[in-house]
Design a protein around this motif. Structure first.
Motif, PDB file in Angstrom:
ATOM      1  N   ALA A 240       3.450   5.243 -17.868  1.00 25.52           N
ATOM      2  CA  ALA A 240       2.959   3.914 -18.229  1.00 25.52           C
ATOM      3  C   ALA A 240       3.099   2.937 -17.073  1.00 25.52           C
ATOM      4  O   ALA A 240       2.346   1.957 -16.978  1.00 25.52           O
ATOM      5  CB  ALA A 240       3.720   3.391 -19.450  1.00 25.52           C
ATOM      6  N   THR A 241       4.063   3.196 -16.183  1.00 28.84           N
ATOM      7  CA  THR A 241       4.235   2.330 -15.015  1.00 28.84           C
ATOM      8  C   THR A 241       2.983   2.331 -14.151  1.00 28.84           C
ATOM      9  O   THR A 241       2.613   1.309 -13.564  1.00 28.84           O
ATOM     10  CB  THR A 241       5.449   2.791 -14.183  1.00 28.84           C
ATOM     11  N   LEU A 242       2.320   3.482 -14.064  1.00 33.48           N
ATOM     12  CA  LEU A 242       1.071   3.550 -13.305  1.00 33.48           C
ATOM     13  C   LEU A 242       0.026   2.617 -13.908  1.00 33.48           C
ATOM     14  O   LEU A 242      -0.726   1.956 -13.183  1.00 33.48           O
ATOM     15  CB  LEU A 242       0.547   4.985 -13.278  1.00 33.48           C
ATOM     16  N   ALA A 243      -0.001   2.542 -15.243  1.00 30.38           N
ATOM     17  CA  ALA A 243      -0.933   1.626 -15.901  1.00 30.38           C
ATOM     18  C   ALA A 243      -0.605   0.175 -15.553  1.00 30.38           C
ATOM     19  O   ALA A 243      -1.506  -0.644 -15.341  1.00 30.38           O
ATOM     20  CB  ALA A 243      -0.894   1.834 -17.415  1.00 30.38           C
ATOM     21  N   VAL A 244       0.690  -0.151 -15.473  1.00 30.43           N
ATOM     22  CA  VAL A 244       1.090  -1.511 -15.099  1.00 30.43           C
ATOM     23  C   VAL A 244       0.651  -1.817 -13.670  1.00 30.43           C
ATOM     24  O   VAL A 244       0.157  -2.908 -13.368  1.00 30.43           O
ATOM     25  CB  VAL A 244       2.616  -1.683 -15.246  1.00 30.43           C
ATOM     26  N   VAL A 245       0.827  -0.835 -12.776  1.00 30.03           N
ATOM     27  CA  VAL A 245       0.402  -1.018 -11.386  1.00 30.03           C
ATOM     28  C   VAL A 245      -1.095  -1.284 -11.317  1.00 30.03           C
ATOM     29  O   VAL A 245      -1.565  -2.187 -10.616  1.00 30.03           O
ATOM     30  CB  VAL A 245       0.774   0.221 -10.547  1.00 30.03           C
TER      31      VAL A 245
ATOM     32  N   PRO B 187      -1.041   6.550   4.984  1.00 29.25           N
ATOM     33  CA  PRO B 187      -1.050   8.017   5.014  1.00 29.25           C
ATOM     34  C   PRO B 187       0.328   8.651   4.850  1.00 29.25           C
ATOM     35  O   PRO B 187       0.426   9.827   4.497  1.00 29.25           O
ATOM     36  CB  PRO B 187      -1.633   8.331   6.405  1.00 29.25           C
ATOM     37  N   LEU B 188       1.394   7.893   5.096  1.00 31.11           N
ATOM     38  CA  LEU B 188       2.736   8.449   4.940  1.00 31.11           C
ATOM     39  C   LEU B 188       3.163   8.530   3.476  1.00 31.11           C
ATOM     40  O   LEU B 188       4.096   9.275   3.142  1.00 31.11           O
ATOM     41  CB  LEU B 188       3.751   7.594   5.708  1.00 31.11           C
ATOM     42  N   ALA B 189       2.498   7.773   2.600  1.00 34.34           N
ATOM     43  CA  ALA B 189       2.935   7.687   1.207  1.00 34.34           C
ATOM     44  C   ALA B 189       2.864   9.020   0.464  1.00 34.34           C
ATOM     45  O   ALA B 189       3.832   9.412  -0.202  1.00 34.34           O
ATOM     46  CB  ALA B 189       2.122   6.613   0.481  1.00 34.34           C
ATOM     47  N   PRO B 190       1.745   9.771   0.519  1.00 32.66           N
ATOM     48  CA  PRO B 190       1.729  11.056  -0.186  1.00 32.66           C
ATOM     49  C   PRO B 190       2.769  12.032   0.352  1.00 32.66           C
ATOM     50  O   PRO B 190       3.396  12.769  -0.419  1.00 32.66           O
ATOM     51  CB  PRO B 190       0.299  11.568   0.057  1.00 32.66           C
ATOM     52  N   LEU B 191       2.942  12.045   1.673  1.00 32.36           N
ATOM     53  CA  LEU B 191       3.953  12.926   2.259  1.00 32.36           C
ATOM     54  C   LEU B 191       5.346  12.514   1.794  1.00 32.36           C
ATOM     55  O   LEU B 191       6.189  13.360   1.469  1.00 32.36           O
ATOM     56  CB  LEU B 191       3.855  12.870   3.780  1.00 32.36           C
TER      57      LEU B 191
ATOM     58  N   ASN C  28       0.820  -1.210   0.000  1.00 32.67           N
ATOM     59  CA  ASN C  28       0.000   0.000   0.000  1.00 32.67           C
ATOM     60  C   ASN C  28       0.855   1.262   0.000  1.00 32.67           C
ATOM     61  O   ASN C  28       0.544   2.243  -0.684  1.00 32.67           O
ATOM     62  CB  ASN C  28      -0.932   0.000   1.217  1.00 32.67           C
ATOM     63  N   VAL C  29       1.940   1.253   0.769  1.00 37.88           N
ATOM     64  CA  VAL C  29       2.830   2.416   0.803  1.00 37.88           C
ATOM     65  C   VAL C  29       3.496   2.610  -0.555  1.00 37.88           C
ATOM     66  O   VAL C  29       3.548   3.730  -1.088  1.00 37.88           O
ATOM     67  CB  VAL C  29       3.891   2.260   1.912  1.00 37.88           C
ATOM     68  N   ALA C  30       4.009   1.528  -1.144  1.00 34.43           N
ATOM     69  CA  ALA C  30       4.731   1.630  -2.414  1.00 34.43           C
ATOM     70  C   ALA C  30       3.817   2.114  -3.543  1.00 34.43           C
ATOM     71  O   ALA C  30       4.173   3.018  -4.311  1.00 34.43           O
ATOM     72  CB  ALA C  30       5.352   0.280  -2.769  1.00 34.43           C
ATOM     73  N   VAL C  31       2.627   1.527  -3.651  1.00 31.97           N
ATOM     74  CA  VAL C  31       1.712   1.895  -4.734  1.00 31.97           C
ATOM     75  C   VAL C  31       1.221   3.333  -4.563  1.00 31.97           C
ATOM     76  O   VAL C  31       1.179   4.115  -5.526  1.00 31.97           O
ATOM     77  CB  VAL C  31       0.526   0.916  -4.792  1.00 31.97           C
ATOM     78  N   SER C  32       0.851   3.707  -3.346  1.00 34.22           N
ATOM     79  CA  SER C  32       0.358   5.067  -3.114  1.00 34.22           C
ATOM     80  C   SER C  32       1.450   6.102  -3.351  1.00 34.22           C
ATOM     81  O   SER C  32       1.188   7.183  -3.889  1.00 34.22           O
ATOM     82  CB  SER C  32      -0.185   5.192  -1.686  1.00 34.22           C
ATOM     83  N   ALA C  33       2.680   5.793  -2.952  1.00 30.90           N
ATOM     84  CA  ALA C  33       3.789   6.722  -3.193  1.00 30.90           C
ATOM     85  C   ALA C  33       4.000   6.929  -4.686  1.00 30.90           C
ATOM     86  O   ALA C  33       4.243   8.056  -5.148  1.00 30.90           O
ATOM     87  CB  ALA C  33       5.063   6.198  -2.544  1.00 30.90           C
ATOM     88  N   LEU C  34       3.896   5.854  -5.472  1.00 26.60           N
ATOM     89  CA  LEU C  34       4.039   5.973  -6.922  1.00 26.60           C
ATOM     90  C   LEU C  34       2.944   6.854  -7.511  1.00 26.60           C
ATOM     91  O   LEU C  34       3.211   7.750  -8.326  1.00 26.60           O
ATOM     92  CB  LEU C  34       4.001   4.586  -7.563  1.00 26.60           C
TER      93      LEU C  34
END
Length: 411
Positions: free
Chosen positions: A317-322, A362-366, A240-246
């Motif tokens: 395009a990486t976002l599309a892969v995610v 919640p830490l991911a966007p920050l 969740n942290v990795a995907v949201s940060a991306l």
């Protein structure tokens, strides 16, 4: 397969004739569409007002915290209160909130603090609304049509995600006030549809307040005992942290290109729709651990390729892969959970796992805001690629993930 397809088609047709389900579906479609516009507009407006990517990231983090904290109260209200009343209150308050932001923008009185209030309150109300919405579907739809109802609900979400961000980017480029005004109107439409529901949506019984803590505690105890559920929780936390940060890295980093960003997010949602269609095929042929490891490596590999090439298009395009692989992972984890968690504590144990799994989100966007402020885009991409490498390592090493979902006899 032909008989099964015919039965599914018949149930879908019956659902289309269910007046209350149709009203609930259309109302939520309206509010989903409005929400998809401001999901993009809020961080863009934050950057425009402050000039700071960090503030935009902090705004997203605060929103995640609000939604995380609203999970348990939302479920409690859905059990204890009239679901129609809860949904109407949630829609009404959100309509007023976004209407107030619209007025402030027209008067030139908008501030970043206004966006923080909007994000916290609207995020919490969304969670509360969704909890009552799920309960309402169970009361409105016959039991044998529940799978088709869930399928139509998910299809609605993907369809809105495909068109919403693109429209939101265009509307924001036309005028900052427009997405917020449309979102306010969307909640009024939702209120009208919810108000048309005829099925009584009051709870069949009122849970005992004295049993609240012991009942919730059973879910936490199962989470501690169940090896698979513990592994799933750790994996979900890191993922969740990795995907949201991306996702927030892409949004904040492209804050000055709202139209392009909207199109990229719509394409990603389309990839998610494809992923939901191929997930049953992959689940029946690949074990859970191999699927989770491969998914993380593909995501990290795409980010590394984007960093090496320096291509912004490849990064988008990486976002599309995610998004393509997201439904596959969620479906596989859900199937394994149904197999390995006792049915009498399934709901509470799954909620406990989700509560822990989203605790660090919640830490991911920050984190995304700080990374973009401190490093060049290529460096940020490498950092995110390493993050997905950590996800792959977790999937490889965690005990309890050696699961192959059962194959349906109809296949």
């Amino acid at each position: 397969m032909t008989t099964t397809s015919a039965r599914t088609g018949s149930r879908l047709a019956t659902l289309g004739g269910n007046r209350d389900f149709r009203s609930l579906w259309l109302g939520q479609a309206a509010s989903d569409f409005g929400g998809s516009l401001t999901t993009l507009a809020v961080p863009l407006l934050a950057v425009a007002l402050t000039g700071s990517e960090v503030v935009a990231g902090l705004l997203g983090s605060v929103g995640f915290v609000a939604m995380w904290l609203a999970q348990l109260p939302g479920g409690y209200l859905a059990d204890m209160c009239d679901r129609r009343a809860v949904m109407l209150w949630c829609d009404g308050i959100r309509a007023v909130l976004f209407g107030a932001v619209t007025v402030c923008l027209l008067l030139g009185a908008a501030s970043v603090w206004m966006l923080f209030v909007l994000t916290v309150v609207s995020g919490a109300l969304m969670v509360v609304f969704n909890a009552s919405h799920s309960q309402a579907v169970r009361q409105i739809v016959p039991r044998d049509q529940i799978p088709e109802a869930v399928s139509l609900t998910q299809a609605r979400g993907f369809a809105v995600s495909v068109i919403g961000p693109s429209v939101g980017g265009v509307l924001y480029a036309a005028g900052r006030v427009v997405p917020f005004a449309v979102d306010s109107l969307s909640y009024l439409f939702s209120m009208w549809f919810v108000g048309r529901l005829r099925t009584p949506l009051r709870p069949s019984r009122r849970p005992s307040v004295r049993r609240l803590l012991p009942d919730v505690g059973e879910g936490w105890r199962e989470l501690w005992r169940n090896r698979f559920l513990r592994a799933r929780t750790v994996y979900s936390t890191v993922t969740n942290v990795a995907v949201s940060a991306l996702m927030y890295t892409l949004i904040i980093g492209k804050a000055d290109e709202s139209v392009v960003l909207g199109v990229a997010m719509s394409a990603a949602a389309g990839a998610g729709l494809i992923g939901s269609l191929i997930s049953p095929y992959l689940q029946r042929r690949i074990g859970l651990r191999a699927l989770l490891v491969a998914t993380a490596l593909v995501r990290g590999g795409c980010l590394a390729a984007a960093a090496v090439s320096g291509s912004e298009l490849l990064f988008a395009a990486t976002l599309a892969v995610v998004m393509l692989l997201g439904p596959v992972v969620r479906a596989a984890l859900a199937a394994a959970t149904l197999l390995l968690v006792p049915g009498d504590v399934l709901g509470r144990a799954s909620s406990s796992s989700a509560f822990v799994g989203s605790a660090l989100q919640p830490l991911a966007p920050l984190l995304a805001g700080f990374l973009l402020a401190a490093y060049a885009p290529t460096v940020v991409q490498w950092i995110l690629a390493v993050g997905f490498g950590v996800v792959a390592l977790c999937a490889l090493m965690l005990p309890g993930l050696d699961v192959r979902p059962a194959t349906s006899g109809e296949d």
